[in-house]
Design an enzyme around this catalytic site. Structure first.
Site, PDB file in Angstrom:
ATOM      1  N   GLU C  29       0.925  -1.129  -0.479  1.00 53.47           N
ATOM      2  CA  GLU C  29       0.025   0.243  -0.085  1.00 53.47           C
ATOM      3  C   GLU C  29       1.371   1.375  -0.184  1.00 53.47           C
ATOM      4  O   GLU C  29       1.954   1.171   0.423  1.00 53.47           O
ATOM      5  CB  GLU C  29      -0.927  -0.435   1.232  1.00 53.47           C
ATOM      6  CG  GLU C  29      -2.028  -1.131   1.234  1.00 53.47           C
ATOM      7  CD  GLU C  29      -2.393  -1.483   2.235  1.00 53.47           C
ATOM      8  OE1 GLU C  29      -2.529  -0.833   3.681  1.00 53.47           O
ATOM      9  OE2 GLU C  29      -2.703  -2.739   2.496  1.00 53.47           O
ATOM     10  N   GLU C  60      -4.437  -6.314   2.663  1.00 53.59           N
ATOM     11  CA  GLU C  60      -3.499  -7.276   3.372  1.00 53.59           C
ATOM     12  C   GLU C  60      -2.721  -9.134   3.021  1.00 53.59           C
ATOM     13  O   GLU C  60      -1.869  -8.999   2.978  1.00 53.59           O
ATOM     14  CB  GLU C  60      -3.000  -6.876   4.667  1.00 53.59           C
ATOM     15  CG  GLU C  60      -2.259  -5.241   5.345  1.00 53.59           C
ATOM     16  CD  GLU C  60      -3.849  -4.318   5.112  1.00 53.59           C
ATOM     17  OE1 GLU C  60      -4.976  -5.559   4.950  1.00 53.59           O
ATOM     18  OE2 GLU C  60      -3.219  -3.322   5.040  1.00 53.59           O
ATOM     19  N   ASP C  85       2.029  -4.064  12.251  1.00 51.73           N
ATOM     20  CA  ASP C  85      -0.052  -4.333  13.258  1.00 51.73           C
ATOM     21  C   ASP C  85      -0.735  -4.889  12.730  1.00 51.73           C
ATOM     22  O   ASP C  85      -2.263  -5.878  12.614  1.00 51.73           O
ATOM     23  CB  ASP C  85      -0.441  -2.637  13.948  1.00 51.73           C
ATOM     24  CG  ASP C  85       1.340  -2.337  14.855  1.00 51.73           C
ATOM     25  OD1 ASP C  85       0.545  -1.944  15.922  1.00 51.73           O
ATOM     26  OD2 ASP C  85       1.050  -1.673  13.986  1.00 51.73           O
ATOM     27  N   PHE C  86      -1.004  -4.417  11.287  1.00 51.61           N
ATOM     28  CA  PHE C  86      -1.584  -5.241  10.218  1.00 51.61           C
ATOM     29  C   PHE C  86      -1.127  -6.853   9.527  1.00 51.61           C
ATOM     30  O   PHE C  86      -1.910  -7.233   9.416  1.00 51.61           O
ATOM     31  CB  PHE C  86      -1.356  -4.484   9.464  1.00 51.61           C
ATOM     32  CG  PHE C  86      -1.766  -3.007   9.226  1.00 51.61           C
ATOM     33  CD1 PHE C  86      -2.186  -2.563  10.236  1.00 51.61           C
ATOM     34  CD2 PHE C  86      -1.128  -2.203   8.796  1.00 51.61           C
ATOM     35  CE1 PHE C  86      -2.421  -1.671  11.008  1.00 51.61           C
ATOM     36  CE2 PHE C  86      -1.654  -0.692   8.459  1.00 51.61           C
ATOM     37  CZ  PHE C  86      -1.920  -0.350   9.678  1.00 51.61           C
ATOM     38  N   ILE C  87      -0.453  -7.539  10.757  1.00 47.63           N
ATOM     39  CA  ILE C  87       0.250  -8.593  10.690  1.00 47.63           C
ATOM     40  C   ILE C  87      -0.561  -9.866  10.856  1.00 47.63           C
ATOM     41  O   ILE C  87      -0.690 -10.745  10.334  1.00 47.63           O
ATOM     42  CB  ILE C  87       1.394  -9.379  11.132  1.00 47.63           C
ATOM     43  CG1 ILE C  87       2.125  -9.866  10.018  1.00 47.63           C
ATOM     44  CG2 ILE C  87       1.282  -9.374  12.525  1.00 47.63           C
ATOM     45  CD1 ILE C  87       4.013 -10.464  10.613  1.00 47.63           C
ATOM     46  N   HIS C 129      -1.410   0.494  16.471  1.00 45.86           N
ATOM     47  CA  HIS C 129      -0.306   1.243  15.285  1.00 45.86           C
ATOM     48  C   HIS C 129       1.304   1.560  15.962  1.00 45.86           C
ATOM     49  O   HIS C 129       2.309   2.322  15.333  1.00 45.86           O
ATOM     50  CB  HIS C 129      -0.242   2.236  14.572  1.00 45.86           C
ATOM     51  CG  HIS C 129      -1.246   2.494  13.484  1.00 45.86           C
ATOM     52  ND1 HIS C 129      -2.720   2.389  13.841  1.00 45.86           N
ATOM     53  CD2 HIS C 129      -0.933   2.590  12.469  1.00 45.86           C
ATOM     54  CE1 HIS C 129      -3.591   2.655  12.290  1.00 45.86           C
ATOM     55  NE2 HIS C 129      -2.879   2.230  11.594  1.00 45.86           N
TER      56      HIS C 129
HETATM   57  C1  LIG Z   1      -5.512  -2.283   7.840  1.00 42.72           C
HETATM   58  C2  LIG Z   1      -4.902  -1.662   7.580  1.00 42.72           C
HETATM   59  N1  LIG Z   1      -4.237  -1.416   6.230  1.00 42.72           N
HETATM   60  C3  LIG Z   1      -3.333   0.159   6.289  1.00 42.72           C
HETATM   61  C4  LIG Z   1      -3.746   0.868   7.050  1.00 42.72           C
HETATM   62  C5  LIG Z   1      -2.869   2.473   7.190  1.00 42.72           C
HETATM   63  N2  LIG Z   1      -4.253   3.484   6.851  1.00 42.72           N
HETATM   64  C6  LIG Z   1      -4.610   4.505   7.685  1.00 42.72           C
HETATM   65  S1  LIG Z   1      -5.705   4.849   6.455  1.00 42.72           S
HETATM   66  C7  LIG Z   1      -5.765   4.399   5.119  1.00 42.72           C
HETATM   67  C8  LIG Z   1      -6.295   4.956   4.069  1.00 42.72           C
HETATM   68  C9  LIG Z   1      -7.582   4.689   4.191  1.00 42.72           C
HETATM   69  O1  LIG Z   1      -8.857   4.603   2.940  1.00 42.72           O
HETATM   70  P1  LIG Z   1     -10.074   4.527   3.328  1.00 42.72           P
HETATM   71  O2  LIG Z   1     -10.478   3.688   3.767  1.00 42.72           O
HETATM   72  O3  LIG Z   1     -10.366   5.307   2.069  1.00 42.72           O
HETATM   73  O4  LIG Z   1     -10.315   6.286   4.369  1.00 42.72           O
HETATM   74  P2  LIG Z   1      -9.469   7.626   4.532  1.00 42.72           P
HETATM   75  O5  LIG Z   1      -8.864   8.284   5.023  1.00 42.72           O
HETATM   76  O6  LIG Z   1     -10.218   8.051   2.746  1.00 42.72           O
HETATM   77  O7  LIG Z   1     -10.794   8.547   4.668  1.00 42.72           O
HETATM   78  C10 LIG Z   1      -4.253   3.577   5.519  1.00 42.72           C
HETATM   79  C11 LIG Z   1      -4.039   2.729   3.530  1.00 42.72           C
HETATM   80  C12 LIG Z   1      -4.815   1.224   7.889  1.00 42.72           C
HETATM   81  N3  LIG Z   1      -4.539   2.253   9.019  1.00 42.72           N
HETATM   82  N4  LIG Z   1      -5.378  -0.666   8.245  1.00 42.72           N
END
Ligand SMILES: Cc1ncc(C[n+]2csc(CCOP(=O)(O)OP(=O)(O)O)c2C)c(N)n1
Ligand SMILES: Cc1ncc(C[n+]2csc(CCOP(=O)(O)OP(=O)(O)O)c2C)c(N)n1
Ligand SMILES: [Mg+2]
Ligand SMILES: [Mg+2]
Lengths: 332, 347, 332, 347
Positions: C29, C60, C85-87, C129
């Site tokens: 990502e 993931e 933490d996402f593992i 996190h």
């Molecule tokens: C399982 C997981 N993968 C990756 C992340 C890192 N991360 C935090 S917010 C985000 C983007 C999320 O996008 P969206 O669901 O559209 O929410 P938005 O931030 O746009 O409100 C990511 C990849 C996370 N927190 N949790």
């Protein structure tokens, strides 16, 4: 006091809990019509109906996640994972959600759920259906970890788990379901949260849990024949762990072994050996030994599978060596 | 109600939604200030500016309904009645915040208002509404549970596992996707093989709708229909088509998108849209709306001041809330080491 | 020999590996356009294009699963998990698929992939996190576990990971990305798979890894001021673990501490303490002590977060106590 | 080719498919015997009887294509050219089985034939074809990768994460769902909120088809079209509508379904269907097909005999294949304990 099996004791505990507490529900794959992959929940759907005994699609992550949400909103779900080997798909819901919700939310929202599952070897079920993964749970604050070894504990520890305010991971052993034993629904083997001494002895302490308890007891019997009296302690409740009884016994005997069926590296045995080494240092005559599964995946070949986990013989030989310094035949 | 009364009620409601949207925006602006003042607990602060039309959904919910949110959940929670002062205090990691300074912006929750928890795991809170739905279905309580999440969660498998269960078991739940077009730096066209999100939900057996995130009334109309169906055991999915006005979090300056795209996106402003509509239809005057804006600003200034002045939690509180009250707290390391090393305990 | 940061050393390793080996691809990502959540992969998509630097949806489990399949079919994927933490969402693909494929398939199919991720506290990122979950990986045969603490190791251990035939979990620390240090692309800090002694000393051994190495070194400096010479060993490669150098040092000094940022129960520190207790028993003057994170989730409050993990002061005080029996102020 | 030659080729192919289906059924029947003789490694043996029309897909694949299967994968692997003797030996947990007696029925694989592995985790092997697809896309090799799985995997989130990636990245892959109507004791109507599986795949951007699992030629036609599209970067989904003739595994007597349902399901027999068609159209005679049946039976008898006679793996092999050759094998516990306890090593 009745004679029954480990499987039926668990079923009885679910039945009694569901009768006593309408908020208890079951959710998992094949827990209803099929009666459970190992027959543990047989007939419960007929007694309590499909709203309380819920056959779930093959969606482990969402099953645990749904249990979390149900627990947050007033139910007492018992989610079932058919094999602990599938816990890998649920570790986020288990370790990041169930375990941490109360803490992250400042104590506002508890998750009183039970995750029932089973693990271990014995059926040539190969690398993805034979594991012992309790160490992942042990390393997760917020979770409770229960692993019953006896018929009476199978009943009482599950009933007690269903009165907890926090998530409990309850791991059964596939090799114990048909084991017979005495069930006294009025008398637990010991207090919730504490280990139980299954055999008294003066020469060393063998600490174990789940199916390995029985291998350890068998080893202790054979040790007695050679004049070595082993104390055998059953952990029962592994997280949080009450190590006081272990410490007392080790200080008394000066020798200890910890036996697990899991891959020994990073196992529950390692945690206990580390603790005893810290606290009992001045009382130890010999190093605290870990006897566990080999550091390999579980092979399907019955002979290899058997050879990859501890046997009563290995436990006996190691204990005898530890106490009498008599090296076994397999000594390298 | 006479037609006149109905219209009057609708108008008051429309003004109410404008007020809530304004309070959300003012709150988020103060969160930005909190960060710039160095008073926030960390920098993982996700503002919902541009997504205020979610109020159309929060207002379609009833007292007793529950919900979970993603990491960008301030607006949703304010829409459900949150106290901005306790929210801001939590975002600052203070003792009197909603979670005693343990959760922060990404883990705000409030049992009393039905907030089952914001989540820092994308998709993490979604299956929880399935369990809540089972509770309400079994109790016949008439409650519903709503999961709020972003477009990014449309890529998490657990969403589809949850949708399937909701449809299969006819649960009183709604899945609400706030599509702000981005997951961090990834625009939806770079994360979705097919951008028709309602089609996915429909394929799993849900009622679906998509609403213009610039039009809170359109969102509200769709939300009313879906929540009504959900109460009757017909679960639904709503996509709110919005735009993330600013960066992903406080550190992100969005270099991955063009100024023109941002200008167009910000032009789809649910507040401006509502303001124009309300004044054009003579529901309220510019002056009246100006008053609402001023009140919101003043309210959120107080929340900010409160959060900065509030006390951090005492160190010892870190051992509380791991397990329920009554069970022994985890043993502090200092106690463990002392027990090992203190002369007294050695043989 | 150049001065650079931990972050840039990792980026350099990826860049050099991708230039040297066309089969190396990145998938995760925000690894492309965004340049990585912590900027580690900045610019690589411009150099190697979107077919080799793949921005993945937030999936993931499938990211790790796709890496497994790519590795089985001739590529050398570097999958990135934004936070360790996402593992939990990937443990099935990691522990049941990546780790076990070679074994289950009788050696036919290897999975030469690297899972890059980062963990640890320091940014008030709260309970989901900020974790240190390497113990789950340590307990999984078939996986290799690498946790670099220095700039030079960040580069070399990643390059070496990209020559392995088996899956490597490479865990960086978010608190080290901006750390400066010397990088010599021709000279690794030590041989692959082995710990490195970062400081020689005669009075005790402090064993650590990742960011805690630096807290341990800081503690050692302060101990020197009090005349206590601590040897500090950096584990670097945790699974499989080459414990010979640890054993030699502990036998030499008779005193040992293991320091980890992770929740101490069931941690890497427990495993090492257990091993040293077994093998060094007759050489130990004092118990092998574990110093680790408290057994709690990580709170968001900066003060609480800091207080929940070991500091140089705690390590120093504990070591001084261990060696001189001088109790610190916080002694209960 | 002249029309006559084309027809002749098609007819030969149809007979070939009948032969492969018969070999699969004969093999599975011998697996049942192996179990009854107590010679199988465990009882987790999942027979694909009733699902032989999967041959329509395996024959649409080319040499060099790869695939993963679920736990019920014997038929698929035979369809791709497996040696029944080595398969049966593996199912018996023997040294000369495909996986040296380490994998068994649920973990058969063969690098040479493109079998990337059977999986005992429902859905576990599905994302692997996404990675294979990336390999083939990047190399421009023209290969495709196919995931075979059951209806139960339609409830696993990782399937949808994988479909989305395949569509987003235009990967040369096909998702092949063998819908035998059951996941253990759960019929699809009790696991799916909406049973239209192709609709789910289409919503993620895949080409889709559903084929009658009783008609191997119908499956083959659909598979040819989908595999051709996949090679051009248009990934697809195929549902084979079949019926699980027997219990889930050797222990299951299927008490959860009616005799009548089973009779109807077994009436949808791909072998009987092909046999009737081939004889009716005069492509081959009953006698010729009888010869094929006899050959298949004889071949599988040999496989069974071989498996029973074969040697179990030596105990020491358990430490091999954890890591690649060249890296030190895990240290056996006996060696660790000896190193601790042997007099020599004590001070
Ligand atoms: C399982 C997981 N993968 C990756 C992340 C890192 N991360 C935090 S917010 C985000 C983007 C999320 O996008 P969206 O669901 O559209 O929410 P938005 O931030 O746009 O409100 C990511 C990849 C996370 N927190 N949790
Ligand atoms: C992740 C996971 N969950 C549950 C199981 C237990 N299990 C084995 S096979 C099976 C049913 C699978 O049904 P389906 O996918 O339709 O395949 P079939 O057996 O019908 O061929 C289940 C639930 C498993 N092996 N893996
Ligand atoms: Mg978004
Ligand atoms: Mg099926």
């Amino acid at each position: 006091m009745t004679e029954t099996t480990y499987r039926d004791a668990i079923r009885q505990a679910l039945l009694d809990a569901m009768q006593a507490d309408p908020s208890v529900i079951l959710i998992g794959e094949e827990v209803g019509l099929y009666g459970g992959a190992y027959g543990v929940t047989k007939g419960l759907i007929d007694l309590f109906g499909p709203d309380r005994v819920i056959d779930a699609p093959i969606s482990e992550a969402a099953i645990v996640g749904a249990a979390v949400g149900a627990a947050m909103t007033g139910l007492r779900p018992v989610a079932e994972l058919m094999y602990v080997d599938f816990i890998g798909m649920t570790m986020d819901q288990l370790a990041n959600q169930a375990a941490k919700s109360r803490y992250m939310f400042g104590g506002q929202i508890g998750v009183p759920m039970v995750l029932r599952t089973q693990g271990g070897t014995g059926r040539s079920a190969a690398a993805q259906h034979s594991q012992s993964l309790e160490a992942w749970v042990l390393h997760t604050p917020g979770l409770r970890l229960i692993m019953p070894a006896t018929v009476n504990d199978a009943y009482h520890l599950l009933r007690q788990s269903l009165t907890q305010s926090d998530p409990v991971v309850f791991i059964e052993h596939k090799g114990l379901y048909t084991m017979k034993g005495a069930l006294d629904v009025d008398m637990p083997d010991g207090p919730w949260g504490q280990p139980v001494t299954r055999r008294k002895g003066r020469d060393l302490v063998i600490i174990s849990y789940s199916r390995m308890l029985h291998e350890s007891l068998a080893a202790a019997d054979r040790l007695a024949a050679s004049g070595v009296e082993a104390e055998v302690i059953d952990l029962r409740c592994l997280n949080p762990m009450d190590d006081a009884p272990l410490i007392e016994a080790v200080k008394r005997t000066g020798r200890a072994m910890v036996v697990t069926e899991a891959v020994v590296t990073g196992s529950v045995a390692s945690e206990i050996a580390a603790r005893l080494g810290e606290v009992c240092f001045d009382w130890l005559e010999e190093p605290v030994l870990r006897v566990g599964g080999e550091d390999i995946p579980i092979p399907v070949s019955p002979a290899l599978e058997r050879g990859s986990i501890p046997s009563a013989t290995l436990i006996h030989d190691t204990a005898l060596w530890l106490v009498t310094r008599k090296a076994p035949t397999w000594a390298a | 109600m006479t037609l006149v009364q109905t219209i009057a009620a609708a108008n008051t409601a429309a003004v109410g939604r404008y007020r809530t949207m304004r309070r959300i925006r003012s709150f988020e602006e103060r969160v930005g200030e909190l960060f710039l003042k160095g008073e926030s607990a960390g920098s993982m602060l996700h503002l919902s500016i541009g997504e205020e039309a979610v109020v159309g959904m929060t207002e379609a919910m009833q007292p007793g309904d529950t919900f979970t949110t993603h990491h960008r959940g301030h607006g949703v929670f304010l829409g459900r009645g949150a106290d901005p002062a306790r929210m801001m205090a939590e975002i600052a990691g203070k003792q009197d915040g909603y979670c005693r300074g343990k959760g922060g912006s990404m883990h705000i929750a409030d049992r009393a208002l039905g907030h089952l928890g914001a989540n820092a795991i994308v998709g993490g809170g979604i299956p929880h509404i399935v369990g809540a739905g089972i509770s309400y279905r079994n109790a016949g309580s008439g409650q519903i549970s709503v999961a709020f999440f972003g477009d990014g969660a449309m890529s998490q498998g657990i969403l589809y596992e949850s949708m399937n269960m909701a449809a299969l078991w006819r649960l009183p739940v709604v899945f609400c996707c706030i599509n702000n077009q981005y997951g961090m730096g990834t625009r939806v066209d770079r994360s979705a093989g097919n951008r028709d999100f309602p089609a996915r939900a429909a394929a799993f057996g849900l009622k679906t709708a998509r609403a213009d995130g610039a039009d809170v009334e359109a969102v509200h109309d769709a939300a009313r229909a879906l929540t009504m169906d959900a109460r009757d055991g017909r679960p639904g999915f709503l996509e709110i088509d919005a735009y993330r006005f600013f960066g992903h979090a406080r550190m992100d300056k969005s270099p991955y998108r063009s100024a023109q795209e941002e200008a167009e996106g910000r032009a789809r402003d649910p507040l401006a849209h509502a303001r124009n509509r309300i004044t054009a239809e003579g529901i309220a005057t510019e002056a009246e709306l100006g008053g609402i804006d001023a009140d919101a600003g003043a309210e959120m200034d107080l929340a900010l001041t409160h959060a900065i002045a509030a006390q951090p939690p005492a160190l010892a509180t870190m051992f509380e809330d791991v397990y329920a009250p009554g069970s022994p707290a985890p043993r502090p390391q200092a106690a463990r080491l002392s027990a090992i090393l203190s002369e007294g305990v050695r043989a």
